[in-house]
Design an enzyme around this catalytic site. Structure first.
Site, short mmCIF file in Angstrom:
data_model
loop_
_atom_site.label_atom_id
_atom_site.label_comp_id
_atom_site.label_asym_id
_atom_site.label_seq_id
_atom_site.Cartn_x
_atom_site.Cartn_y
_atom_site.Cartn_z
N ASP A 281 0.82 -1.22 0.00
CA ASP A 281 0.00 0.00 0.00
C ASP A 281 0.85 1.27 0.00
OD1 ASP A 281 0.78 -0.37 2.60
OD2 ASP A 281 -1.21 -0.13 3.47
C1 LAN Z 1 3.50 -0.92 10.11
C2 LAN Z 1 3.65 0.47 9.66
C3 LAN Z 1 3.02 0.78 8.34
C4 LAN Z 1 1.84 -0.10 8.04
C5 LAN Z 1 0.91 0.42 6.92
C6 LAN Z 1 1.66 0.74 5.64
C7 LAN Z 1 0.25 1.71 7.39
C8 LAN Z 1 -0.18 -0.61 6.69
O1 LAN Z 1 -1.12 -0.14 5.80
C9 LAN Z 1 0.40 -1.97 6.34
C10 LAN Z 1 1.25 -2.47 7.50
C11 LAN Z 1 2.38 -1.54 7.91
C12 LAN Z 1 3.51 -1.70 6.93
C13 LAN Z 1 2.95 -1.90 9.28
C14 LAN Z 1 2.99 -3.32 9.71
C15 LAN Z 1 3.38 -3.60 11.16
C16 LAN Z 1 4.42 -2.63 11.67
C17 LAN Z 1 5.65 -2.76 10.83
C18 LAN Z 1 3.82 -1.22 11.54
C19 LAN Z 1 2.52 -1.05 12.27
C20 LAN Z 1 4.84 -0.36 12.27
C21 LAN Z 1 5.32 -1.25 13.43
C22 LAN Z 1 4.82 -2.70 13.17
C23 LAN Z 1 5.88 -3.73 13.60
C24 LAN Z 1 5.33 -5.13 13.49
C25 LAN Z 1 6.32 -3.41 15.03
C26 LAN Z 1 7.32 -4.35 15.60
C27 LAN Z 1 6.67 -5.23 16.55
C28 LAN Z 1 6.58 -6.55 16.41
C29 LAN Z 1 5.49 -7.26 17.07
C30 LAN Z 1 7.51 -7.32 15.56
#
Ligand code: LAN
Length: 662
Positions: free
Chosen positions: A392
């Site tokens: 996305d």
């Molecule tokens: C994110 C940040 C961006 C987010 C969007 C692009 C907004 C979404 O539409 C798709 C998923 C994604 C890429 C996403 C997935 C999970 C993330 C990477 C996070 C929410 C930021 C932090 C999170 C990550 C898993 C945190 C680390 C913690 C663990 C449990 C491994």
């Protein structure tokens, strides 16, 4: 429609665009705070302690202030500020505060400790807390379920091969398995660690029967209970732990190290996220204390520290720059259609240059060996240096490029590169028609039964998501009319048609009985419904479609009496709409965007939403912080600080433009 309201909205759009343009960075991006998950900073502090590199005093004090600020009214620390306490985050927060020099006799420390004791001590923390504590010397590896390194030696086709996991789970499992395989722990002769052992537990540390607490967990930490399948596998793996030949363990650890080093190298040291960034650095410390890899790893972690305010917090990603910039462009473009924003046009031009620079240009070396999918043509969430492309983010960047007004020469990527992005989007689509986050799904849903984290939901494979799907539909539809290769009789036009049809079917299947859509990355039903309706309309569904009607009716049912929308983080955890006590500008903006784009700009509910947005502005015409709008894995909230800067602006402009078009 009331001319006075329209004029007020125009003035607000002008102000909003001006404020947004003013906070743009020199490189054309927007860079906002991106914190929220309370377990991150403590992990970083633990790393600095274990590796003998405590943060300098002034910075340590600012980190301490941050941790103190997230302590709740009952004395505990939740997964996010204001969230219900968990032993996991309370314990890690307590440990970090002590490592940062906090006095154990301070009032908030006594209360935090009492809360931890009352909820069963770290023995009943979710597994994630226990692992970190092991590395610090505050828990024993015998009290963990095995994190077997040898799974990385399985053949590629094996159903349990870690390559099948969601990339975040996989990249975090890597260093965790290494630490477990080596039973890596700080030396236990540290006075502070000895003191903490006494403070955290209610019985002498040496007398604790660790193995008996492997599955022990407090109810507040048990969002996803361990399943029978998991426990059975764990029993088998415990036998393996006793039998594994040293040579095989050595080979497995060496392989993990190669994968860890690769991840460090191809992400410019940023790593995919904050957790593996900390844990990989911890691994480097245990491999070679003070070595080059460790030093670079620690230095690069600075990218995760938000240092622009009075306190210091660790962010949930190295930044959200690309994501914020792509939306800011769309908001400014809409604003520019409503009024002459002047500065807004320059801002868009600079932003498009930034977006252009962030597109990934090369494939990774040896990518198959390291289980990486193609990257070329994609966009990451933060910057190109990070290098993990996301469906996305790629889609929103494309949409921004297509919608950015008067971009001017040199600011738009070469059409060939836009085509590459489209091809990547097409290749990303999951077999169920939806789009995943980073990688086409590689494992079955049943893998979720092996979710070992206890505190996070839906982490094991890269599922299809409403938001990702909708963003991709939006970008693909725009591409089909703008890129010759994919339009009309172009060779790729059939590919887009097919993908859009399947994506549309996925969205339709995701609509709930009540008409709403559940979001996975924003809070939650307002967010999901905005994305879904945007995707449906982009795919050519008319505003009069029954699915769109039901979605709009659902949103109307969530409106607060003051004309606002607002959901609590609990919406995500409980998976049903839970209103926040106060309306929120960002969520109201999502609802207004939905209604305005779906031909309901005249609807009194939409007009009241617009009035609420106007009433919420601060003296300078902006919007204040208002609690969490982002989420991951159902239980962790994120402050997307950029949202208040562009979603209300975008909503006002979209409403204005919809009325003008009518
Ligand atoms: C994110 C940040 C961006 C987010 C969007 C692009 C907004 C979404 O539409 C798709 C998923 C994604 C890429 C996403 C997935 C999970 C993330 C990477 C996070 C929410 C930021 C932090 C999170 C990550 C898993 C945190 C680390 C913690 C663990 C449990 C491994």
């Amino acid at each position: 429609m009331d001319d006075e309201l329209r004029e007020q909205v125009q003035a607000a759009i002008l102000d909003g665009a001006g404020i947004l343009a003013k906070c743009q960075e020199d490189d054309g991006s927007w860079h906002f705070a991106y914190g929220g998950a309370t377990f991150l900073l403590p992990m970083y502090v633990a790393l600095r302690h274990v590796s003998g590199q405590p943060a300098p005093a002034v910075r340590a004090a600012r980190m301490r202030d941050h941790l103190i600020s997230v302590i709740g009214d009952d004395g505990s620390i939740g997964m996010y500020a204001g969230g219900p306490g968990t032993v996991f985050t309370s314990t890690l927060g307590y440990v970090a505060l002590r490592l940062l020099g906090e006095d154990p006799a301070a009032g908030h420390m006594t209360r935090l400790r009492a809360w931890i004791h009352e909820h069963g001590t770290p023995l009943r923390s979710a597994s994630w807390g226990k692992i970190v504590l092991c590395a610090v010397g505050l828990y024993e590896y015998r009290g963990l379920h095995p994190l077997t390194p040898e799974s990385w030696l399985l053949p590629r086709w094996a159903p349990l091969h870690p390559r099948r996991l969601w990339c975040h789970a996989r990249q975090v499992y890597l260093p965790m398995a290494w630490l477990y395989g080596r039973r890596a722990a700080a030396a236990g002769d540290d006075g502070l660690v000895r003191a903490l052992r006494a403070e955290l537990y209610t019985e002498p540390y040496e007398r604790i029967g660790w193995a008996a607490h492997r599955s022990a967990v407090a109810p507040c930490d048990n969002y996803r209970p361990l399943t029978v399948v998991f426990r059975t596998l764990s029993a088998v793996l415990r036998v393996w732990e006793r039998l594994v030949p040293r040579r095989v363990r050595g080979r497995a650890l060496a392989r993990l190290e190669r994968h860890i080093d690769y991840e460090d190298e191809v992400t410019g040291g940023l790593r995919i996220g904050p957790v593996n960034a900390v844990l990989n650095t911890l691994v480097h410390h245990f491999r070679e204390p003070g070595g080059d890899r460790f030093r670079t790893g620690l230095e690069r972690l600075d990218a995760y520290l938000w240092d622009r305010e009075t306190t210091i917090d660790m962010q949930c990603y190295n930044s959200s720059q690309l994501w914020d910039t792509a939306f800011a462009v769309q908001a400014l473009a809409a604003a520019g259609r409503a009024v002459d924003t002047g500065a807004g046009n320059d801002a868009v031009r600079a932003a498009l240059r930034f977006i252009d620079c962030q597109q990934i240009r090369e494939e990774l070396p040896e990518r198959e060996r390291f289980h990486r999918d193609p990257s070329r043509g994609g966009w990451p969430f933060s910057t190109r240096a990070h290098g993990w492309p996301i469906s996305d983010c790629t889609a929103e960047a494309l949409t921004a490029v297509f919608h950015g007004r008067n971009p001017g020469p040199g600011s738009t990527p070469h059409p060939g590169r836009l085509e590459e992005a489209v091809r990547l989007l097409l290749a990303w689509q999951n077999p169920d028609g939806g789009w995943p986050t980073y990688e086409r799904v590689r494992g079955g849903r049943w893998l979720e039964r092996l979710n070992p984290s206890q505190v996070f939901g839906d982490i094991m494979v890269d599922y299809s998501h409403v938001e990702c799907t909708a963003s991709c539909l939006q970008a693909l539809s725009a591409a089909s009319s703008r890129l010759p290769a994919f339009s009309g009789s172009g060779p790729g036009s059939g590919d887009i048609d097919r993908a859009v049809r399947a994506g549309l079917a996925f969205l339709r299947r995701s609509q709930r009985e009540d008409g709403g859509f559940e979001g996975n990355w924003g809070v939650c039903f307002t967010y999901g419904t905005w994305f879904a309706v945007r995707g449906l309309l982009a795919a050519g569904v008319p505003p009069t479609d029954p699915g769109v009607e039901r979605a709009c009716a659902f949103l109307l049912s969530l409106q607060h009496t003051d004309g606002s929308w607002g959901e609590s983080p609990l919406s995500c955890t409980l998976r049903r709409p839970v209103p926040s006590p106060e309306g929120k500008a960002v969520m109201t903006a999502w609802a207004v965007l939905t209604l305005a784009s779906a031909g309901r700009a005249h609807h009194p509910a939409c007009v009241r939403g617009v009035e609420f947005l106007l009433s919420r502005r601060t003296a300078d015409g902006g919007y204040g912080r208002e609690g969490f709008a982002g989420v991951f894995n159902r239980t962790s909230m994120i402050n997307y600080d950029g949202y208040r800067h562009y979603f209300p602006l975008w909503a006002l402009a979209a409403w204005h433009n919809a009325l003008s078009a009518a």
